[in-house]
Design a protein around this motif. Structure first.
Motif, PDB file in Angstrom:
ATOM      1  N   GLN A 358     -42.218  29.394 -46.183  1.00  7.29           N
ATOM      2  CA  GLN A 358     -42.801  30.727 -46.024  1.00  7.29           C
ATOM      3  C   GLN A 358     -43.198  30.982 -44.572  1.00  7.29           C
ATOM      4  O   GLN A 358     -42.977  32.069 -44.029  1.00  7.29           O
ATOM      5  N   ASP A 359     -43.770  29.967 -43.950  1.00  7.23           N
ATOM      6  CA  ASP A 359     -44.191  30.108 -42.554  1.00  7.23           C
ATOM      7  C   ASP A 359     -42.990  30.325 -41.636  1.00  7.23           C
ATOM      8  O   ASP A 359     -43.061  31.096 -40.673  1.00  7.23           O
ATOM      9  N   GLU A 360     -41.892  29.633 -41.935  1.00  7.33           N
ATOM     10  CA  GLU A 360     -40.681  29.786 -41.120  1.00  7.33           C
ATOM     11  C   GLU A 360     -40.098  31.189 -41.275  1.00  7.33           C
ATOM     12  O   GLU A 360     -39.682  31.813 -40.289  1.00  7.33           O
ATOM     13  N   VAL A 361     -40.090  31.693 -42.508  1.00 10.80           N
ATOM     14  CA  VAL A 361     -39.609  33.060 -42.740  1.00 10.80           C
ATOM     15  C   VAL A 361     -40.490  34.055 -41.995  1.00 10.80           C
ATOM     16  O   VAL A 361     -39.988  34.991 -41.353  1.00 10.80           O
ATOM     17  N   GLN A 362     -41.796  33.854 -42.063  1.00  8.80           N
ATOM     18  CA  GLN A 362     -42.719  34.757 -41.374  1.00  8.80           C
ATOM     19  C   GLN A 362     -42.550  34.675 -39.871  1.00  8.80           C
ATOM     20  O   GLN A 362     -42.634  35.694 -39.162  1.00  8.80           O
ATOM     21  N   ARG A 363     -42.304  33.455 -39.356  1.00  6.97           N
ATOM     22  CA  ARG A 363     -42.106  33.286 -37.915  1.00  6.97           C
ATOM     23  C   ARG A 363     -40.888  34.080 -37.443  1.00  6.97           C
ATOM     24  O   ARG A 363     -40.952  34.780 -36.416  1.00  6.97           O
TER      25      ARG A 363
END
Length: 403
Positions: A358-363
């Protein structure tokens, strides 16, 4: 025959173990058993059934989650009353502060049967309060508060709680021999004796009120050397007029007063003179006040005992909501509690994996948004340059017409 006897003893021990209360919040039916407080003067928040925004198992990880910021939460459930007389008491539950909590409680309270669930509030008498509490960088502790003779007693030790965003199991074990253990994720973080680590009882020893330090007791380790004398040239002023300072040319004595040079540190100043110290031949050491048995001390081998427990409640304040409570267990079976919490590492691994994705997608989304904003800004700047150029051209044409 011997083997059969061992099996029989094991079976008896297993049968004697008991689960007093268990709640896994497996479906929406939890609302039928749990009661919200309606205590006046409080703005209460609601719990929702959720596994949160990241999890290991979408169904198994569902618990009840605080859902409104800056709210009190007061929710409880009753069960059949029990006593832990002559057996262990194990209190265990899981907490997941997925909102990265800044200030709020994550603990439970156990009550006797006198609690009015619809009026539960912060001052309601309870038997045990246990679990994590976080508020800013200064408060990140595990509360272990036990009631004794109508008064709540905090543990004398500082137990640090987990402050990340993943699921953690908190376990309190109180044994009939008046010992206890606190575990986080099945790992022991504190243990000891109830009498030693809480102020339930008066101290065993007190200072003898009839004793006092003898007048001739010398507790000075060193004494001034009687033969040491202060040098005649020792005393010098700490500050002296600056020898390099000169009176300003525009100084007017009548208007500005008599000129005085500024003061500077005196390089010859040595401070207050102190005589040299010698070992004191009469030194007896620090005087220790003798102690006597405290007549008010009375031992109690039943500090562990809770005569009646029949309600578990969440009585909390949270600034930022999002905490998920689950896997509540009250039992006398220490091994069962350990087995129940054994999968926490797998749960955490699954949560971390999903959150990292999720963090990678948000990044990437943030990068694209930032690039888009930068491109829009460049286009705006180009439009501004074109408008400025057109305005300059019009101005020059208008100027030639006037000529």
């Amino acid at each position: 025959m011997y083997f059969k006897a061992i099996i029989a003893l094991f079976t008896i021990g297993f049968v004697n173990c008991e689960v007093f209360f268990e709640e896994k919040f497996e479906n929406e039916n939890w609302k039928d058993e749990w009661v919200y407080s309606k205590h006046p003067g409080k703005e209460f928040g609601k719990f929702i059934h959720s596994a949160g925004s990241f999890f290991n198992d979408a169904e198994a990880d569902k618990g009840i989650q605080t859902s409104q910021d800056a709210r009190f939460y007061a929710l409880s459930r009753k069960f059949d009353a029990f006593s832990n007389k002559d057996k262990p008491l194990v209190i265990q539950f899981s907490v997941k502060h997925e909102q990265n909590i800044d200030c709020g409680g994550g603990y439970v309270k156990l009550f006797d049967c006198s609690l009015d669930q619809t009026d539960m509030h912060g001052e309601s008498p309870y038997e045990i309060m246990f679990g994590p509490d976080i508020c800013g960088p200064g408060t990140k502790k595990v509360h272990v508060i036990l009631s004794y003779k109508g008064k709540n007693h905090l543990i004398n030790k500082d137990i640090r709680c987990k402050d990340d965003v993943y699921t953690h199991f908190y376990t309190l074990i109180i044994k009939p021999d008046n010992t206890y253990e606190v575990l986080i994720d099945n790992e022991k973080v504190e243990s000891g004796n109830l009498e030693d680590d809480w102020d339930f009882l008066a101290p065993k020893k007190i200072k003898d009120p009839n004793a006092s330090k003898p007048e001739n007791w010398d507790d000075r380790a060193t004494i001034p050397d009687p033969d040491d004398k202060k040098p005649e040239d020792w005393d010098k002023p700490q500050h002296i007029p600056d020898p390099d300072a000169t009176k300003p040319e525009d100084w007017d004595d009548e208007m500005d007063g008599e000129w005085e040079p500024p003061m500077v540190d005196n390089p010859e100043y040595k401070g207050e003179w102190q005589p040299k110290q010698l070992d004191n031949p009469n030194y007896k050491g620090a005087w220790e006040h003798p102690e006597i048995d405290n007549p008010e001390y009375s031992p109690d081998d039943k500090l562990y005992l809770r005569n009646e427990i029949c309600t578990l409640g969440f009585d909390l304040w949270q600034v930022k909501s999002g905490t998920i409570f689950d896997n509540v267990l009250i039992t006398d079976d220490i091994e069962l509690a350990a087995k129940t919490a054994a999968g926490v590492k797998d749960t955490q691994a699954g949560e971390k994996k999903m959150k990292e994705l999720q963090d990678e997608v948000q990044r990437k989304k943030d990068e694209e948004e930032s690039k888009k904003n930068a491109d829009n800004q460049d286009e705006d700047d180009d439009d501004d340059d074109e408008e400025n150029a057109d305005a300059k051209s019009d101005s020059e044409e208008n100027g030639h017409d006037e000529l």
